[in-house]
Design a protein around this motif. Structure first.
Motif, short mmCIF file in Angstrom:
data_model
loop_
_atom_site.label_atom_id
_atom_site.label_comp_id
_atom_site.label_asym_id
_atom_site.label_seq_id
_atom_site.Cartn_x
_atom_site.Cartn_y
_atom_site.Cartn_z
N VAL A 1 0.84 -1.21 0.00
CA VAL A 1 0.00 0.00 0.00
C VAL A 1 0.87 1.25 0.00
N PHE A 2 1.91 1.26 0.81
CA PHE A 2 2.80 2.42 0.86
C PHE A 2 3.47 2.67 -0.50
N PHE A 3 3.89 1.60 -1.16
CA PHE A 3 4.55 1.79 -2.44
C PHE A 3 3.54 2.21 -3.52
N PHE A 4 2.34 1.67 -3.48
CA PHE A 4 1.29 2.11 -4.39
C PHE A 4 1.07 3.61 -4.25
N ALA A 5 0.92 4.06 -3.01
CA ALA A 5 0.68 5.49 -2.78
C ALA A 5 1.87 6.33 -3.22
N ALA A 6 3.08 5.87 -2.93
CA ALA A 6 4.26 6.64 -3.32
C ALA A 6 4.40 6.74 -4.83
N SER A 7 4.05 5.69 -5.55
CA SER A 7 4.18 5.70 -7.00
C SER A 7 3.14 6.58 -7.67
N GLN A 8 1.95 6.71 -7.09
CA GLN A 8 0.90 7.53 -7.67
C GLN A 8 0.87 8.96 -7.14
N LEU A 9 1.60 9.22 -6.08
CA LEU A 9 1.53 10.52 -5.43
C LEU A 9 2.02 11.68 -6.30
N PRO A 10 3.11 11.56 -7.06
CA PRO A 10 3.57 12.73 -7.84
C PRO A 10 2.51 13.27 -8.80
N PHE A 11 1.92 12.41 -9.59
CA PHE A 11 0.91 12.90 -10.54
C PHE A 11 -0.35 13.34 -9.82
N ALA A 12 -0.69 12.70 -8.70
CA ALA A 12 -1.85 13.11 -7.93
C ALA A 12 -1.67 14.51 -7.36
N ILE A 13 -0.46 14.84 -6.91
CA ILE A 13 -0.18 16.20 -6.42
C ILE A 13 -0.35 17.21 -7.54
N TRP A 14 0.16 16.88 -8.71
CA TRP A 14 0.04 17.79 -9.86
C TRP A 14 -1.42 18.04 -10.20
N LEU A 15 -2.23 16.98 -10.27
CA LEU A 15 -3.65 17.14 -10.56
C LEU A 15 -4.36 17.91 -9.46
#
Length: 291
Positions: A155-169
């Motif tokens: 779960v932590f790695f899933f969140a870390a991998s999706q976080l950059p683009f989620a922050i941008w959006l």
């Protein structure tokens, strides 16, 4: 006597209309061809799921309709446990991603700085890194910190991998919320955290829906990350367990594979239906700052 228009002028005017209609017809045919290319695999899945003799070929009408393929895959080992693991992994990763993205995007949107643009460009560059290029150091790190073969580590790695683009959006959607609404709340004594939770996030409902659906879908279809970080068969999500339908020497249970694919796609479709109203909504905040 009124002058008559020359026939060649009428023909010259009809020429552009005919060319425009021809181009429009060509564009419509091209779109229909693309739609057919996308619809054909979906038709194969739906027909094969109820076809007792399903194969690679798509037939107009199956020999007979049956639910045996669904009965064969509706077992704890094949469907229930993998789908539950997928819901835990993707649901937890999506919630963590959306929460962290909102906290990271708020200062970027409300407090301008010289470092904001370089930071946004850096995290945007992080989204272009292939996941396979960083899995070796991530695997070694997870082994050292005892997070390998754990749902929380994945779960932590899933969140870390999706976080950059989620922050941008999230930052782009948050910029659309007028700052004057927060200033009014601050005047009434609200803190920055309270204005974020009670004003900004409710008003950017479509943005939250987009980030939620995007993050969940990207995690739901991810095969490589759980395949590398999870070792126990009872912890594998559905995206990995679908590989069990492909046997040795090219032997594949196509009917059961199609039935499992239908069940596997159901949570994503339900999520989209739940947030469809939010996705269709707008911010419409122009009148909120008047008065």
């Amino acid at each position: 006597m009124p002058r008559r228009r020359a026939p060649h002028r009428r023909a010259s005017r009809r020429g552009p209309f005919r060319r425009r209609a021809t181009r429009r017809l060509a564009a419509d045919l091209a779109l229909l061809a693309v739609a057919a290319a996308f619809a054909l695999p979906l038709a194969w899945v739906l027909l094969s799921a109820v076809d007792p003799g399903a194969g690679l070929r798509v037939r107009r009408v199956p020999d007979g309709l049956t639910l045996d393929n669904f009965r064969a895959v509706l077992t704890p080992d094949i469907t229930y446990t993998p789908l539950l693991n997928s819901l835990l992994l993707c649901g937890g990763g999506t919630a963590l991603t959306v929460g962290c993205a909102a906290l990271a995007a708020y200062p970027l949107s409300r407090f301008p700085s010289r470092l904001n643009r370089p930071f946004l460009l850096t995290i945007l560059f992080a989204t272009s890194l292939p996941i396979t290029a960083i899995m070796v150091p991530v695997y070694a790190l997870f082994v050292r910190v005892n997070l390998i073969d754990t749902l929380q580590g994945t779960v932590f790695f899933f969140a870390a991998s999706q976080l950059p683009f989620a922050i941008w959006l999230m930052k782009n959607f948050m910029d659309s919320v007028p700052r004057e609404l927060e200033e009014a709340a601050w005047t009434d004594g609200a803190s920055a955290a309270q204005s974020l939770v009670r004003i900004v996030l409710p008003l950017m409902g479509p943005g939250l829906a987009v980030v939620t659906v995007f993050s969940f879908v990207m995690m739901w279809g991810n095969f490589f990350v759980p395949f590398m970080l999870l070792l126990s068969p009872d912890r594998m999500p559905a995206s990995v367990s679908v590989n069990d339908f492909f046997g040795n020497r090219g032997m594949v249970a196509y009917g059961q594979l199609a039935a499992f694919s239908v069940l596997y796609s159901t949570p994503v479709i339900l999520l989209y239906v739940l947030v469809a109203r939010r996705l269709g909504g707008g911010f419409a905040l122009g009148g909120a700052v008047k008065g």
